[in-house]
Design an enzyme around this catalytic site. Structure first.
Site, PDB file in Angstrom:
ATOM      1  N   PHE A 331       0.917  -1.094   0.482  1.00  0.00           N
ATOM      2  CA  PHE A 331       0.023  -0.094  -0.112  1.00  0.00           C
ATOM      3  C   PHE A 331       1.275   0.766   0.072  1.00  0.00           C
ATOM      4  O   PHE A 331       1.319   1.831   1.285  1.00  0.00           O
ATOM      5  CB  PHE A 331      -1.001  -0.007   1.340  1.00  0.00           C
ATOM      6  CG  PHE A 331      -2.079  -1.131   1.740  1.00  0.00           C
ATOM      7  CD1 PHE A 331      -3.435  -0.588   0.883  1.00  0.00           C
ATOM      8  CD2 PHE A 331      -1.472  -2.470   1.647  1.00  0.00           C
ATOM      9  CE1 PHE A 331      -4.414  -1.882   0.996  1.00  0.00           C
ATOM     10  CE2 PHE A 331      -2.701  -3.295   1.869  1.00  0.00           C
ATOM     11  CZ  PHE A 331      -3.916  -3.101   1.278  1.00  0.00           C
ATOM     12  N   ASP A 332       1.327   1.344  -1.478  1.00  0.00           N
ATOM     13  CA  ASP A 332       2.534   2.685  -0.972  1.00  0.00           C
ATOM     14  C   ASP A 332       2.362   3.607  -0.265  1.00  0.00           C
ATOM     15  O   ASP A 332       2.758   4.587   0.079  1.00  0.00           O
ATOM     16  CB  ASP A 332       2.602   2.724  -2.223  1.00  0.00           C
ATOM     17  CG  ASP A 332       3.627   2.082  -3.061  1.00  0.00           C
ATOM     18  OD1 ASP A 332       4.169   0.598  -2.296  1.00  0.00           O
ATOM     19  OD2 ASP A 332       3.322   1.144  -4.305  1.00  0.00           O
ATOM     20  N   ALA A 414      10.954   1.595  -3.783  1.00  0.00           N
ATOM     21  CA  ALA A 414      12.082   1.082  -4.209  1.00  0.00           C
ATOM     22  C   ALA A 414      12.498   0.707  -5.570  1.00  0.00           C
ATOM     23  O   ALA A 414      13.015   1.592  -6.355  1.00  0.00           O
ATOM     24  CB  ALA A 414      12.227   0.307  -3.311  1.00  0.00           C
ATOM     25  N   TYR A 416      10.183   0.310  -7.981  1.00  0.00           N
ATOM     26  CA  TYR A 416       8.907   0.782  -8.883  1.00  0.00           C
ATOM     27  C   TYR A 416       8.793   2.417  -8.716  1.00  0.00           C
ATOM     28  O   TYR A 416       9.165   3.882  -8.172  1.00  0.00           O
ATOM     29  CB  TYR A 416       8.178   0.604  -8.380  1.00  0.00           C
ATOM     30  CG  TYR A 416       6.886  -0.899  -9.134  1.00  0.00           C
ATOM     31  CD1 TYR A 416       6.577  -2.120  -9.359  1.00  0.00           C
ATOM     32  CD2 TYR A 416       6.594  -0.422 -10.926  1.00  0.00           C
ATOM     33  CE1 TYR A 416       6.170  -3.344 -10.025  1.00  0.00           C
ATOM     34  CE2 TYR A 416       5.780  -1.543 -11.743  1.00  0.00           C
ATOM     35  CZ  TYR A 416       5.553  -2.949 -11.127  1.00  0.00           C
ATOM     36  OH  TYR A 416       5.540  -3.631 -11.922  1.00  0.00           O
ATOM     37  N   GLU A 417       8.523   2.457 -10.142  1.00  0.00           N
ATOM     38  CA  GLU A 417       7.994   4.110 -10.247  1.00  0.00           C
ATOM     39  C   GLU A 417       7.032   4.348 -10.846  1.00  0.00           C
ATOM     40  O   GLU A 417       5.656   3.526 -11.696  1.00  0.00           O
ATOM     41  CB  GLU A 417       8.705   4.443 -11.706  1.00  0.00           C
ATOM     42  CG  GLU A 417      10.480   5.456 -11.086  1.00  0.00           C
ATOM     43  CD  GLU A 417      11.556   4.539 -10.633  1.00  0.00           C
ATOM     44  OE1 GLU A 417      12.067   4.992  -9.728  1.00  0.00           O
ATOM     45  OE2 GLU A 417      11.126   3.789 -11.191  1.00  0.00           O
ATOM     46  N   HIS A 464       1.086 -10.025 -10.335  1.00  0.00           N
ATOM     47  CA  HIS A 464       0.735  -8.839  -9.881  1.00  0.00           C
ATOM     48  C   HIS A 464      -0.180  -7.548 -10.296  1.00  0.00           C
ATOM     49  O   HIS A 464      -0.221  -8.031 -11.374  1.00  0.00           O
ATOM     50  CB  HIS A 464       1.576  -7.970  -8.446  1.00  0.00           C
ATOM     51  CG  HIS A 464       2.938  -6.822 -10.133  1.00  0.00           C
ATOM     52  ND1 HIS A 464       4.035  -7.737 -10.117  1.00  0.00           N
ATOM     53  CD2 HIS A 464       2.876  -6.054 -10.399  1.00  0.00           C
ATOM     54  CE1 HIS A 464       4.518  -7.005 -11.133  1.00  0.00           C
ATOM     55  NE2 HIS A 464       3.653  -5.898 -10.772  1.00  0.00           N
TER      56      HIS A 464
END
Length: 694
Positions: A331-332, A414, A416-417, A464
């Site tokens: 849950f970014d 981390a 991912y963008e 995912h």
């Protein structure tokens, strides 16, 4: 959410600091952050170390702010709205997590609450670095790494992940660390793609005890079996950096040049507030730790359209059912924050053309102001033809190109963008776009499995989902709105429809708060209406429709912790009645959460949402079945949600956009081409005489 009110009595007083007058929606200034932290510190004995998770604007209650905005736009006396700060903090090295509301005008703490058992704050930069250090310096972890017999000088990297939830001894605040190494053959390359070298060792760190409490070994086969670390066969590197590529040489420059500058205007409103005006659009831009950029008071030609727009939540659940991967559900926004992860955007790289950057001020874990430069970029872009018609009888063509205003932020989580943008056009439309790129999360494997794809020798990327929730607080010509959905259905065959080709469009009113889904077979379209304002052409209520793509909703079953926590991810849309503070679809604190305090719970109240102040949570997403082409860095996957006017205007609002001409565009021929005639089709016409004859 269980809470406990704690002392509000300050240990000492803090002198009132002079402050620049701020708009009620402007983010906290440097001085206000410092002041709020000083006031919270007075609640504790000297030298008490507090770990701050957020020091941000406590937005005014909507009932107070709406009259302020109305007076601001249409004249009249603006009511006084006091500035408040929201502060979330721990007593450092404990599990004592608190929320405080600080009245900055009155220089007092209005509330200070210790949150209950099992409620955990988000990660912060210093904490994550500390967790990395704890994991890599632990002697038992080092002993396991030694068993891999890595080449001398190899750099081992730790990626701490929020621990997640499965209900098994997961009450304490923890991180699950996944270990990688940089390319051993090039140890000086600090930008080496360590995701090409995953290791089988996964330490678990307790943040209160500041120690490794367990070391998990990762399964690498087709079942749950794990094995002890053994000497590693080092695969070749797989780098993404340009210096390691054989770059193309046939790409010529494409420059975006605006010789007269940009068409938008950015106005400072106090120290941190910003107002953007462009092509009849007006909007305020805010920025905070969790949501990143927030838009307020969005208007077109002085007509209210949206009160507040922001990405509310997102979840990335992974497909691998084995321990410890079964807990991977990032849950970014709630676990870390779009604001704190925002990139410093570089001129000419992330945005093109005449660019205006917005900077922000957030707070560190010590409560110190944290200047963040260039976290939002504003620019225009050409979006192709906006509208066109050629009169085939005369060959006369009318063509207008569409110009868009882009308000963009980019976050790095981390590996991912996410490139996130609000996009406005000249026809009264708003889009929200997400581009997912970066590096897929990898893990070691010995075999191919059906829940992932091998992207490099010995490297698996699990499938995912990316599911986003966009919170929309509409104000379509006012705040008393309703939600309807429109569907197209075929007419039954009858004497009226003897050929079976007719169809009709019907509307259904949504009366109670609930979750709803799209139905592409019936072209189900959700519309936000204001029934008290009618279109003068057809008498329909003024509206905006939501154009959201269908996507595969959360695959985890309804008894899973993924489903309980990601309350938004099971429906295309949720509608609720407005309540102050209900901003986050997955709940206020998602770190190791249990669910029950997010949008599904709010919708279950079954409040009346007809002709009242309602809120929409619009879900959209991507099912990422990983490809080899997604490694070592994935091409952008793009998904958009659009909000388009329906009977809001009397006619096409982009009719007054100047036509596209060669004198303005200055296009050139790429190669010699034969001259072409204007499209002019022979035609006949009938004329009416003086006596009415044809």
């Amino acid at each position: 959410m269980s809470t406990e009110q704690v002392s509000l009595s300050p240990r000492s007083s803090v002198g009132l600091t002079s402050r620049v007058s701020s708009h009620p929606l402007s983010p906290l200034t440097t001085a206000e952050i410092t002041n709020a932290v000083q006031l919270v510190q007075t609640l504790y004995p000297p030298n008490t170390s507090l770990q701050y998770k957020a020091v941000t604007l406590q937005e005014p209650n909507k009932a107070d702010l709406v009259p302020y905005l109305q007076a601001e736009h249409h004249g009249g006396r603006k009511p006084t709205i006091q500035r408040r700060a929201f502060v979330a903090y721990y007593i450092r090295n404990t599990d004592k997590f608190h929320e405080a509301i600080v009245n900055l005008d009155r220089q007092r703490i209005e509330s200070n609450v210790r949150l209950g058992q099992g409620i955990h704050g988000p990660g912060d930069a210093e904490e994550i670095l500390l967790v990395e250090k704890i994991a890599l310096e632990d002697e038992s972890v080092q002993a396991e790494i030694a068993k891999l017999k890595l080449p001398e000088g190899t750099a081992v990297i730790s990626d701490p992940w929020i621990y997640g939830s499965d209900g098994v001894n997961d009450e304490e605040r923890m991180y699950q660390c996944f270990l990688y190494m940089r390319d051993p053959s090039n140890p000086s390359n600090l930008d080496s793609n360590h995701y090409a070298f995953p290791l089988t060792i996964s330490p678990v760190v307790d943040t209160v005890k500041s120690k490794v409490i367990r070391i998990d070994m990762l399964p690498t086969g087709s079942d749950h079996t794990v094995k002890e670390p053994e000497p590693l066969q080092v695969p070749p590197p797989n780098e993404y950096s340009p210096e390691y590529q054989d770059l193309r040489t046939d790409l010529k420059p494409l420059n975006v040049i605006q010789p007269q500058g940009a068409s938008f205007k950015v106005t400072e409103a106090g120290e941190t507030g910003r107002v953007i005006e462009w092509q009849k659009w007006f909007l305020r831009v805010g920025f905070n730790q969790r949501e990143g950029m927030v838009l307020y008071d969005v208007r077109y030609d002085d007509r209210s359209v949206f009160y507040r727009m922001a990405l509310s939540d997102m979840v990335i659940p992974y497909a691998d059912p084995r321990h410890p991967y079964h807990k991977k559900a990032a849950f970014d926004l709630g676990d870390a924050g779009a604001g704190v992860m925002a990139n410093n955007l570089k001129l000419g790289c992330d945005c093109l053309g005449s660019i205006h950057y917005l900077s922000a001020v957030l707070s560190t874990d010590k409560g110190e102001p944290w200047p963040m430069e260039n976290v939002v970029c504003i620019h225009e872009q050409d979006a192709g033809i906006g509208w066109k018609h050629t009169n085939y009888r005369t060959g006369a063509a009318s063509v207008v190109r569409s110009r868009e205003l882009v308000v963009q932020s980019i976050i790095t989580v981390a590996n991912y963008e996410y490139i996130m943008a609000f996009i406005f056009n000249q026809a009264g439309e708003v889009k929200y776009e997400v581009r997912a790129t970066g590096i897929v999360s990898t893990q070691p494997t010995d075999v191919e499995v059906p829940w992932g794809t091998i992207v490099h020798p010995g490297v698996l990327a699990a499938h995912h989902q990316h599911i986003f929730s966009l919170r929309i607080d509409p104000a379509i010509d006012g705040h008393n709105n309703r939600l309807v959905y429109e569907e197209a259905h075929p007419m039954p065959r009858s004497d009226f429809n003897p050929h079976g080709v007719g169809y009709t469009v019907s509307q259904t009113l949504v009366e109670k708060s609930t979750g709803l889904d799209l139905n592409p077979d019936h072209n189900r379209t959700f519309k936000i209406q204001n029934p008290s304002v009618k279109n003068p052409i057809n008498g329909h209520p003024v509206s905006y429709k939501i154009v959201a793509p269908a996507f595969q909703k959360l695959l985890a079953d309804t008894d899973s912790f993924h489903h309980k926590r990601a309350e938004f991810a099971d429906r295309n849309l949720y509608v609720t009645r407005y309540r102050d503070g209900e901003l986050y679809a997955g709940g206020k604190y998602t770190n190791q959460s249990r669910g029950g305090d997010g949008v599904r719970a709010w919708a279950d109240r079954r409040d009346t949402v007809t002709d009242t102040d309602l809120v929409l949570f619009v879900q959209f997403g991507l099912q990422h079945v990983v490809r080899a082409e997604d490694f070592p860095v994935m091409p952008c996957e793009i998904v958009q949600v659009a909000f388009k006017p329906v009977d809001f205007f009397e006619r096409n609002p982009a009719l007054d956009v100047p036509p596209s001409t060669q004198a303005q565009n200055r296009s050139t021929l790429a190669a010699a081409a034969a001259a072409s005639e204007t499209h002019h089709q022979p035609s006949l016409e009938a004329k009416v005489g003086s006596k009415g004859e044809v």
